[in-house]
Structures are given as C-alpha cells and as structure tokens.
Design a protein around this motif. Structure first.
Motif, PDB file in Angstrom:
ATOM      1  N   LEU A 185     -19.145  22.064  16.778  1.00 22.48           N
ATOM      2  CA  LEU A 185     -19.613  21.328  17.960  1.00 22.48           C
ATOM      3  C   LEU A 185     -20.778  20.420  17.534  1.00 22.48           C
ATOM      4  N   GLU A 187     -29.856  19.544  25.022  1.00 17.16           N
ATOM      5  CA  GLU A 187     -30.178  20.625  25.978  1.00 17.16           C
ATOM      6  C   GLU A 187     -30.266  21.996  25.295  1.00 17.16           C
ATOM      7  N   ASN A 243     -25.111  29.885  22.140  1.00 15.92           N
ATOM      8  CA  ASN A 243     -24.569  28.777  22.938  1.00 15.92           C
ATOM      9  C   ASN A 243     -23.052  28.912  22.830  1.00 15.92           C
ATOM     10  N   PRO A 244     -22.459  29.772  23.666  1.00  9.48           N
ATOM     11  CA  PRO A 244     -21.028  30.062  23.505  1.00  9.48           C
ATOM     12  C   PRO A 244     -20.194  28.976  24.188  1.00  9.48           C
ATOM     13  N   PRO A 245     -18.871  29.004  23.997  1.00 11.82           N
ATOM     14  CA  PRO A 245     -18.041  28.109  24.805  1.00 11.82           C
ATOM     15  C   PRO A 245     -18.188  28.504  26.273  1.00 11.82           C
ATOM     16  N   TYR A 246     -18.350  27.516  27.168  1.00 14.68           N
ATOM     17  CA  TYR A 246     -18.501  27.877  28.580  1.00 14.68           C
ATOM     18  C   TYR A 246     -17.835  26.902  29.545  1.00 14.68           C
ATOM     19  N   VAL A 247     -17.009  26.002  29.017  1.00 15.63           N
ATOM     20  CA  VAL A 247     -16.301  25.076  29.900  1.00 15.63           C
ATOM     21  C   VAL A 247     -15.015  25.771  30.371  1.00 15.63           C
ATOM     22  N   LEU A 263     -15.497  15.024  24.114  1.00 16.89           N
ATOM     23  CA  LEU A 263     -15.041  16.419  24.045  1.00 16.89           C
ATOM     24  C   LEU A 263     -13.662  16.630  23.412  1.00 16.89           C
ATOM     25  N   ALA A 287     -14.894  26.050  20.549  1.00 17.31           N
ATOM     26  CA  ALA A 287     -16.344  26.045  20.787  1.00 17.31           C
ATOM     27  C   ALA A 287     -16.691  25.563  22.188  1.00 17.31           C
TER      28      ALA A 287
HETATM   29  N1  GLN Z   1     -22.702  21.429  26.643  1.00 19.32           N
HETATM   30  C1  GLN Z   1     -21.352  21.159  26.225  1.00 19.32           C
HETATM   31  C2  GLN Z   1     -20.725  20.149  27.158  1.00 19.32           C
HETATM   32  O1  GLN Z   1     -20.459  20.443  28.286  1.00 19.32           O
HETATM   33  C3  GLN Z   1     -20.519  22.400  26.176  1.00 19.32           C
HETATM   34  C4  GLN Z   1     -20.973  23.257  25.075  1.00 19.32           C
HETATM   35  C5  GLN Z   1     -20.499  24.635  25.209  1.00 19.32           C
HETATM   36  O2  GLN Z   1     -19.461  24.941  25.799  1.00 19.32           O
HETATM   37  N2  GLN Z   1     -21.262  25.489  24.664  1.00 19.32           N
HETATM   38  O3  GLN Z   1     -20.524  19.049  26.752  1.00 19.32           O
END
Ligand code: GLN
Length: 289
Positions: A97, A102, A192-196, A208, A215
């Motif tokens: 990534l 942030e 900072n894990p995947p979070y989408v 993206l 990630a």
């Molecule tokens: N901050 C990223 C974005 O939304 C996502 C990174 C994440 O999933 N850790 O572009």
C-alpha cells in the motif's frame, strides 16, 4: 510508430503539456513536477529554477510515458518507486500500500504510549513497506519492533527500507495477523489493516485499483480484519499493553464498540490531521499478562 517524431522540449513546455494531460488529478501541477524531476534526474527546485532548460529526447520520452501511466491511474509513488512517510524516504512497489499522511496519526499515538526508556516490544500487524514499524523504530531506538505481513513480497520491500535507513531494532515475520507471532506478547500492538468494505465503489476509483486488494478490502462491512486483530489482541498483549488501530472515516463507533465488548480499558478515538475520526486506542486489562 509514435504519432509524431520525438522532439526536445523545454522544462516549461513539458510541464504545461503534462498538466493538461493530468487535468483529471487533484494536484496535476505538483504531480507533473515530481514525475519530471524523476524522469530528468533533477530536484523539483532545479526544475523550477530553470524552466527554459531543454530536456533531451530520451528524458521527454521517459516523462511522457510516466505522465500517460499517471493519467491511467497509476499512483505517483509507484511510478517513482518511493513515498515519504514520517520524513523517512520509503521504497514502495505495487506489492505494498502507498503510505498515507493520515497514518502518521497512528504513529503519533503510538509514540505517546512509548516514553523513552525501557525496552518495550512493539508489533506492527500488516506492515506493508514497513512505514509504521520503521517510523516507530526511528523515534524509539530502544524499542524492539516486529513487523508482520502475509505477503512475502511486501516484507522484502520493508527489509530494503530497513537496510537503507540502517534501523537495527526491527525484525520481520511472514504470516497472517498473529500467526506470525504465535506465542509472543507485546507492550504495544499497532495496525493499519485493510478496512474498506468489499464492493465499496472507492476500490475501483482513483489510485486504489492499482494497490494490493489484500491491503485494502476486508469483508462486507470492511471490519473483518479489525475484528480478528481485536479478538487476538488480549492474548498477545502484556499486562496494561496498548492496542492502536487505524480505521475508515465512518467506522470509529463500530470499532470502539468492538473494543469495549472485548473488555479493553481506556477505549478512545482520535482524529487525523484532516479532522476525520481515524484511530482508536485501547488498553489491555491489568490482568496477569
Ligand atoms: N486509507 C486507505 C484509503 O481509503 C485505506 C487503507 C486501508 O484500508 N488500510 O484510501
């Protein structure tokens, strides 16, 4: 065959052409300067100081190729192979990534909980190019930092960054979340894990689609990885150790609830520099640890 014969151009004209081709990007002017600096092997300030200087045909060709790829969405960081994070120049590749500004909030919150002195052990889960682990290691030389990632290719990049920065207090282990550190306990776990959310339209927009899906996306509400990390944290934290997580702009309430349900103390949310709720911190109970 190219449509037109390659020609020499001045820096000013090359930049103006590129700005037009990149007009879909938010920061077309700056991106054009970064890409030209890379293609011509000079600093941005040198470019701006000598706009009349002629570029060679080869430099123009390399620059136009980069501009075309950027116009197709490839992140600038991949095109030039690096991105600065916490003032550290880091190598990045499509296996990692691209570090975001942030995420520096996560580092700030970690440093507040790692006062100088002692020899705390820190775990960075899903380290990618090693940005968080290396930022913490650079600020707290006495800490022992472990970075993990499922992707061996990402860890290879993290190792190269470590070598270039000559930070000797970090090691890397490959594996999924806590699998990589099965029986170890830490003073602080950061991630900072995947979070989408899978299927979120952002995944097919902007930069993206070029970044590793592994990630970025994590289940139907984006919280699968965060749930796994919260669930496993109590058995991998020492007594009164801290868990710090980055999350999506609309996920703070859900993540705070997960932490409270898991029995953490001092559960708290933090905003990033843009004022968006972005990070949570929570303390393990003072149990036997
Ligand atoms: N901050 C990223 C974005 O939304 C996502 C990174 C994440 O999933 N850790 O572009």
């Amino acid at each position: 065959m190219p449509e037109t014969d390659p020609v020499e151009k001045s820096i000013a004209i090359a930049l103006a052409d590129a700005r037009e081709k990149l007009s879909g990007q938010l920061d077309a002017g700056r991106e054009a300067e970064i890409l030209l600096g890379h293609a011509a092997g000079v600093s941005r300030s040198q470019l701006l100081a000598h706009p009349e200087r002629l570029l060679s045909v080869d430099q123009c060709a390399v620059f136009e190729n980069l501009v075309g790829r950027r116009a197709d969405g490839e992140p600038v960081a991949y095109l030039i192979g690096c991105r600065e994070f916490w003032s550290l120049p880091l190598k990045v590749t499509p296996a990692t990534l691209v570090p975001r500004p942030e995420t520096e909030t996560l580092v700030e919150q970690a440093l507040i909980r790692l006062p100088p002195g002692g020899k705390p052990e820190v775990l960075d889960l899903g380290t990618g190019c090693g940005a968080i682990a290396l930022a913490i290691a650079s600020e707290r030389i006495h800490c022992r930092v472990t970075g993990t990632d499922l992707a061996g290719e990402a860890l290879q990049v993290a190792r190269e960054n470590q070598d270039r920065l000559a930070l000797h207090n970090v090691d890397w282990v490959q594996g999924s979340w806590y699998q990589a550190v099965a029986h170890r306990k830490f003073d602080l776990i950061v991630s900072n894990p995947p979070y989408v959310a899978d299927g979120d339209p952002h995944l097919v927009q902007g930069d993206l689609p070029h970044e590793p899906a592994l990630a970025l996306a994590s289940g139907s509400d984006g919280l699968d990885a965060i749930r796994q990390i919260v669930d496993g944290a109590p058995s991998h934290l020492k007594k009164s150790g801290w868990l710090l997580l980055e999350h999506g702009f609309d996920q703070q309430k859900s993540v705070l609830e997960l932490l409270i349900a898991a029995g953490f103390d001092k559960v708290c949310g933090h905003k990033d520099l843009a004022g968006i709720p972005r990070v949570v911190s929570a303390k393990a109970q003072d149990g036997p640890g």
